[in-house]
Design a protein around this motif. Structure first.
Motif, PDB file in Angstrom:
ATOM      1  N   THR A 275       0.827  -1.143   0.246  1.00 52.85           N
ATOM      2  CA  THR A 275      -0.360  -0.108   0.108  1.00 52.85           C
ATOM      3  C   THR A 275       0.534   0.712  -0.305  1.00 52.85           C
ATOM      4  O   THR A 275       2.346   0.611   0.136  1.00 52.85           O
ATOM      5  CB  THR A 275      -0.675   0.210   1.067  1.00 52.85           C
ATOM      6  N   ASN A 276       0.224   2.741  -0.325  1.00 54.52           N
ATOM      7  CA  ASN A 276       1.026   3.322   0.310  1.00 54.52           C
ATOM      8  C   ASN A 276       0.484   4.474   0.587  1.00 54.52           C
ATOM      9  O   ASN A 276      -0.012   6.129   0.402  1.00 54.52           O
ATOM     10  CB  ASN A 276       1.376   4.033  -1.441  1.00 54.52           C
ATOM     11  N   HIS A 277      -0.046   4.480   1.937  1.00 55.09           N
ATOM     12  CA  HIS A 277      -0.345   5.343   3.016  1.00 55.09           C
ATOM     13  C   HIS A 277       0.016   6.275   3.300  1.00 55.09           C
ATOM     14  O   HIS A 277       0.184   7.768   3.325  1.00 55.09           O
ATOM     15  CB  HIS A 277      -0.438   4.528   4.398  1.00 55.09           C
ATOM     16  N   SER A 278       1.854   6.325   2.953  1.00 52.41           N
ATOM     17  CA  SER A 278       3.198   7.065   2.931  1.00 52.41           C
ATOM     18  C   SER A 278       2.968   7.874   2.487  1.00 52.41           C
ATOM     19  O   SER A 278       3.593   9.213   2.016  1.00 52.41           O
ATOM     20  CB  SER A 278       4.124   6.466   3.420  1.00 52.41           C
ATOM     21  N   GLY A 279       2.222   8.081   1.059  1.00 50.39           N
ATOM     22  CA  GLY A 279       2.695   8.505  -0.155  1.00 50.39           C
ATOM     23  C   GLY A 279       3.906   8.849  -1.122  1.00 50.39           C
ATOM     24  O   GLY A 279       4.449   9.968  -1.320  1.00 50.39           O
ATOM     25  N   GLY A 280       4.528   7.856  -0.393  1.00 51.49           N
ATOM     26  CA  GLY A 280       6.452   7.930  -0.669  1.00 51.49           C
ATOM     27  C   GLY A 280       6.885   8.288   0.327  1.00 51.49           C
ATOM     28  O   GLY A 280       8.481   8.705  -0.800  1.00 51.49           O
ATOM     29  N   VAL A 281       7.503   8.069   1.192  1.00 53.79           N
ATOM     30  CA  VAL A 281       7.982   9.101   1.746  1.00 53.79           C
ATOM     31  C   VAL A 281       7.502   8.689   3.087  1.00 53.79           C
ATOM     32  O   VAL A 281       6.799   8.543   4.137  1.00 53.79           O
ATOM     33  CB  VAL A 281       8.053  10.511   2.169  1.00 53.79           C
ATOM     34  N   LEU A 282       9.257   8.406   4.078  1.00 59.00           N
ATOM     35  CA  LEU A 282       9.501   7.421   4.873  1.00 59.00           C
ATOM     36  C   LEU A 282      10.474   8.239   6.067  1.00 59.00           C
ATOM     37  O   LEU A 282      11.392   8.148   5.381  1.00 59.00           O
ATOM     38  CB  LEU A 282       9.419   5.726   5.132  1.00 59.00           C
ATOM     39  N   GLY A 283      10.116   8.723   7.333  1.00 57.62           N
ATOM     40  CA  GLY A 283      10.916   9.276   7.817  1.00 57.62           C
ATOM     41  C   GLY A 283      12.412  10.090   6.991  1.00 57.62           C
ATOM     42  O   GLY A 283      13.055  11.005   7.814  1.00 57.62           O
ATOM     43  N   GLY A 284      11.420  10.690   5.608  1.00 57.14           N
ATOM     44  CA  GLY A 284      11.144  12.031   5.212  1.00 57.14           C
ATOM     45  C   GLY A 284      12.490  11.508   4.317  1.00 57.14           C
ATOM     46  O   GLY A 284      12.931  12.979   3.983  1.00 57.14           O
ATOM     47  N   ILE A 285      12.479  10.089   3.584  1.00 56.53           N
ATOM     48  CA  ILE A 285      13.010   9.947   2.759  1.00 56.53           C
ATOM     49  C   ILE A 285      12.163   9.823   1.672  1.00 56.53           C
ATOM     50  O   ILE A 285      11.674   8.665   2.069  1.00 56.53           O
ATOM     51  CB  ILE A 285      14.085   9.553   3.026  1.00 56.53           C
ATOM     52  N   SER A 286      12.393   9.487   0.741  1.00 61.20           N
ATOM     53  CA  SER A 286      11.744   8.938  -0.874  1.00 61.20           C
ATOM     54  C   SER A 286      12.107   7.744  -0.285  1.00 61.20           C
ATOM     55  O   SER A 286      13.428   6.891  -0.333  1.00 61.20           O
ATOM     56  CB  SER A 286      11.621  10.044  -2.283  1.00 61.20           C
ATOM     57  N   ASP A 287      10.514   6.541  -0.755  1.00 61.81           N
ATOM     58  CA  ASP A 287      10.976   5.258  -0.757  1.00 61.81           C
ATOM     59  C   ASP A 287      10.921   4.599  -1.823  1.00 61.81           C
ATOM     60  O   ASP A 287      10.907   3.408  -1.994  1.00 61.81           O
ATOM     61  CB  ASP A 287      10.122   4.960   0.591  1.00 61.81           C
ATOM     62  N   GLY A 288      10.781   5.134  -3.156  1.00 59.90           N
ATOM     63  CA  GLY A 288      10.587   4.359  -4.257  1.00 59.90           C
ATOM     64  C   GLY A 288       9.519   4.436  -4.929  1.00 59.90           C
ATOM     65  O   GLY A 288       9.253   3.768  -6.076  1.00 59.90           O
ATOM     66  N   SER A 289       8.420   3.893  -3.650  1.00 59.81           N
ATOM     67  CA  SER A 289       6.897   4.057  -4.368  1.00 59.81           C
ATOM     68  C   SER A 289       5.907   5.742  -4.827  1.00 59.81           C
ATOM     69  O   SER A 289       7.226   6.601  -4.926  1.00 59.81           O
ATOM     70  CB  SER A 289       6.114   4.309  -3.341  1.00 59.81           C
ATOM     71  N   GLU A 290       5.662   5.613  -5.366  1.00 58.27           N
ATOM     72  CA  GLU A 290       4.466   6.864  -6.288  1.00 58.27           C
ATOM     73  C   GLU A 290       4.662   7.845  -5.008  1.00 58.27           C
ATOM     74  O   GLU A 290       4.273   7.483  -3.701  1.00 58.27           O
ATOM     75  CB  GLU A 290       3.259   6.590  -6.617  1.00 58.27           C
ATOM     76  N   LEU A 291       5.216   9.376  -5.223  1.00 59.81           N
ATOM     77  CA  LEU A 291       5.254  10.720  -4.295  1.00 59.81           C
ATOM     78  C   LEU A 291       3.805  11.727  -5.051  1.00 59.81           C
ATOM     79  O   LEU A 291       3.271  11.628  -5.862  1.00 59.81           O
ATOM     80  CB  LEU A 291       5.663  11.379  -4.522  1.00 59.81           C
ATOM     81  N   ILE A 292       2.985  11.303  -3.570  1.00 57.82           N
ATOM     82  CA  ILE A 292       1.450  11.810  -3.436  1.00 57.82           C
ATOM     83  C   ILE A 292       1.334  12.785  -2.878  1.00 57.82           C
ATOM     84  O   ILE A 292       1.835  12.665  -1.806  1.00 57.82           O
ATOM     85  CB  ILE A 292       0.737  11.350  -2.755  1.00 57.82           C
ATOM     86  N   VAL A 293       0.717  13.730  -3.739  1.00 60.11           N
ATOM     87  CA  VAL A 293       1.334  15.361  -2.724  1.00 60.11           C
ATOM     88  C   VAL A 293      -0.051  16.032  -2.856  1.00 60.11           C
ATOM     89  O   VAL A 293      -0.438  16.827  -3.812  1.00 60.11           O
ATOM     90  CB  VAL A 293       2.877  16.449  -2.375  1.00 60.11           C
ATOM     91  N   ARG A 294      -0.309  17.123  -2.035  1.00 62.58           N
ATOM     92  CA  ARG A 294      -2.283  17.318  -2.405  1.00 62.58           C
ATOM     93  C   ARG A 294      -1.175  18.865  -1.351  1.00 62.58           C
ATOM     94  O   ARG A 294      -1.163  19.069  -0.519  1.00 62.58           O
ATOM     95  CB  ARG A 294      -3.189  16.921  -1.606  1.00 62.58           C
ATOM     96  N   ALA A 295      -2.452  19.886  -1.695  1.00 63.58           N
ATOM     97  CA  ALA A 295      -2.455  21.544  -1.592  1.00 63.58           C
ATOM     98  C   ALA A 295      -3.702  22.058  -1.683  1.00 63.58           C
ATOM     99  O   ALA A 295      -4.760  22.070  -2.258  1.00 63.58           O
ATOM    100  CB  ALA A 295      -2.082  22.402  -2.853  1.00 63.58           C
ATOM    101  N   ALA A 296      -4.251  22.045   0.230  1.00 63.19           N
ATOM    102  CA  ALA A 296      -5.348  22.807   0.145  1.00 63.19           C
ATOM    103  C   ALA A 296      -5.272  24.990  -0.610  1.00 63.19           C
ATOM    104  O   ALA A 296      -4.519  25.439  -0.070  1.00 63.19           O
ATOM    105  CB  ALA A 296      -6.380  22.766   1.199  1.00 63.19           C
ATOM    106  N   ILE A 297      -6.129  24.997  -1.989  1.00 64.25           N
ATOM    107  CA  ILE A 297      -6.127  26.507  -2.067  1.00 64.25           C
ATOM    108  C   ILE A 297      -7.259  27.211  -1.879  1.00 64.25           C
ATOM    109  O   ILE A 297      -8.513  26.509  -2.308  1.00 64.25           O
ATOM    110  CB  ILE A 297      -6.463  26.076  -3.626  1.00 64.25           C
ATOM    111  N   LYS A 298      -7.200  27.836  -1.584  1.00 66.49           N
ATOM    112  CA  LYS A 298      -7.932  28.624  -0.373  1.00 66.49           C
ATOM    113  C   LYS A 298      -9.384  29.618  -2.023  1.00 66.49           C
ATOM    114  O   LYS A 298      -8.142  30.100  -2.422  1.00 66.49           O
ATOM    115  CB  LYS A 298      -7.283  30.611   0.268  1.00 66.49           C
TER     116      LYS A 298
END
Length: 370
Positions: A275-298
């Motif tokens: 699974t990828n609940h971490s969004g591709g980041v573990l301990g502040g380091i990329s783990d090789g899986s898909e990086l997923i980032v979201r931004a809330a826009i006002k």
């Protein structure tokens, strides 16, 4: 004014004001030999250009980029790359009435108090047009990432109350609707809602998602310069962004360890996560899986509906914002979020090259063998 630069090795500095002569960026640290042309950069700028639909400002700007330095015969030279976009359709008179008061939701009050003056013509340095420099630089960073097989895909995940569930993503439809949503049917519902807001002289916000594939393991540092920390800094520096989340983000707070942890497995001889609940980041380091980032826009703060505010004489007044403004920021900000993600990753990729002694030795040994 400090704080107009971003990055360590792949470093950018943006400059210019909304109603000044031009907007631009200087990129330092881009490796020599990268194939790059004005058309590569223009493709990114066209995605944030105003006047593309009824949901964007009617300010008529071609946003044509000019390369001033750093590229020769279609390739980067390793020297600073300077990019310029001239402003062509300023209407400073539209802002004359707000010169002596503070617009709700804008930086007028804070800027005035910090610097003792403010450029009221479209917000000056705090205007959304500042992001032109970021997008132009993001195009260069994306070209660098592409040579390494790294792909970024950004889109509007939600607009107002309309959200596209991941199970209904149709990424090939993102460019088929003016709201850049990955589902044409839900984009139509979002457009209907946005039309209602426009009739009411109001605006709305939304969420932008950026997904990155092809990242190697190891980007980011384990303490202050974490990958997710650097991404958050870059994306939160975009004026309209009010929150950033990686992977499950806020949903993780309502989860538990057995669910939130991503189990490791082996597939075709390679370690993967089930699974990828971490969004591709573990301990502040990329783990090789898909990086997923979201931004809330006002929601866009400049609205025609009457609002209460205060003038410079500390008198309570009512204003209605005039001029040409986006009823929603989200669609044009998609490429801005993508660009800040690309800039962060390009910088961390270069920084990561010196994280291990054997990598340094291998590099210089290869140089001797040539």
């Amino acid at each position: 004014m400090s704080g107009s630069s971003f990055g360590t090795l792949f470093r950018i500095t943006t400059w210019g004001e909304s109603h000044g002569a031009a907007i631009g960026v200087v990129i330092d640290g881009c490796p020599a030999g990268l194939s790059l042309s004005e058309s590569d950069i223009q493709a990114f700028l066209d995605r944030r250009r105003p006047g593309q639909s009824r949901y964007t400002t009617k300010r008529s700007e071609t946003d044509q980029v000019e390369i001033l330095s750093g590229i020769f015969e279609g390739k980067t030279t390793g020297t600073p790359i300077s990019l310029l976009v001239r402003n062509q359709d300023q209407r400073s008179r539209d802002y004359g009435e707000i010169a002596s008061c503070y617009r709700p939701g804008h930086a007028d009050y804070t800027f005035q108090n910090k610097y003792g003056f403010r450029d009221y013509r479209g917000g000056g340095r705090t205007s959304g047009r500042e992001t032109i420099g970021r997008v132009a630089a993001g195009a260069v960073a994306s070209a660098l990432l592409k040579t390494l097989g790294i792909k970024l895909t950004a889109f509007s995940k939600s607009i107002g109350p309309v959200t596209v569930p991941e199970s209904e993503y149709r990424l090939d439809e993102v460019t088929e609707n003016p709201l850049y949503m990955p589902n044409n049917g839900l984009a139509k519902k979002a457009a209907d809602y946005l039309n209602e807001m426009m009739e009411q002289k109001d605006s709305c916000g939304g969420i932008i998602e950026c997904r990155v594939t092809g990242l190697p393991v190891g980007l980011g540092e384990p303490v202050f310069d974490k990958l997710d920390a650097q991404l958050s800094k870059g994306i939160m520096s975009i004026g309209a962004v009010k929150a950033v989340e990686i992977g499950d983000g806020f949903l993780a707070a309502a989860s538990n360890g057995s669910t939130n942890n991503d189990a490791f497995a082996v597939q075709d001889g390679q370690m993967i996560k089930r699974t990828n609940h971490s969004g591709g980041v573990l301990g502040g380091i990329s783990d090789g899986s898909e990086l997923i980032v979201r931004a809330a826009i006002k929601p866009t703060p400049s609205i025609a509906r009457p609002q209460s505010t205060v003038n410079i004489d500390k008198e309570e007044i009512e204003i209605s914002i005039k001029g040409r403004h986006d009823p929603i920021i989200v669609p044009r900000a998609v490429v801005v979020v993508e660009s800040m993600t690309a800039l962060t990753l390009a910088d961390l990729l270069l920084c990561n090259m010196c994280s291990r002694l054997d990598s340094i030795k291998n590099f210089y040994q290869e140089e001797k063998d040539v």
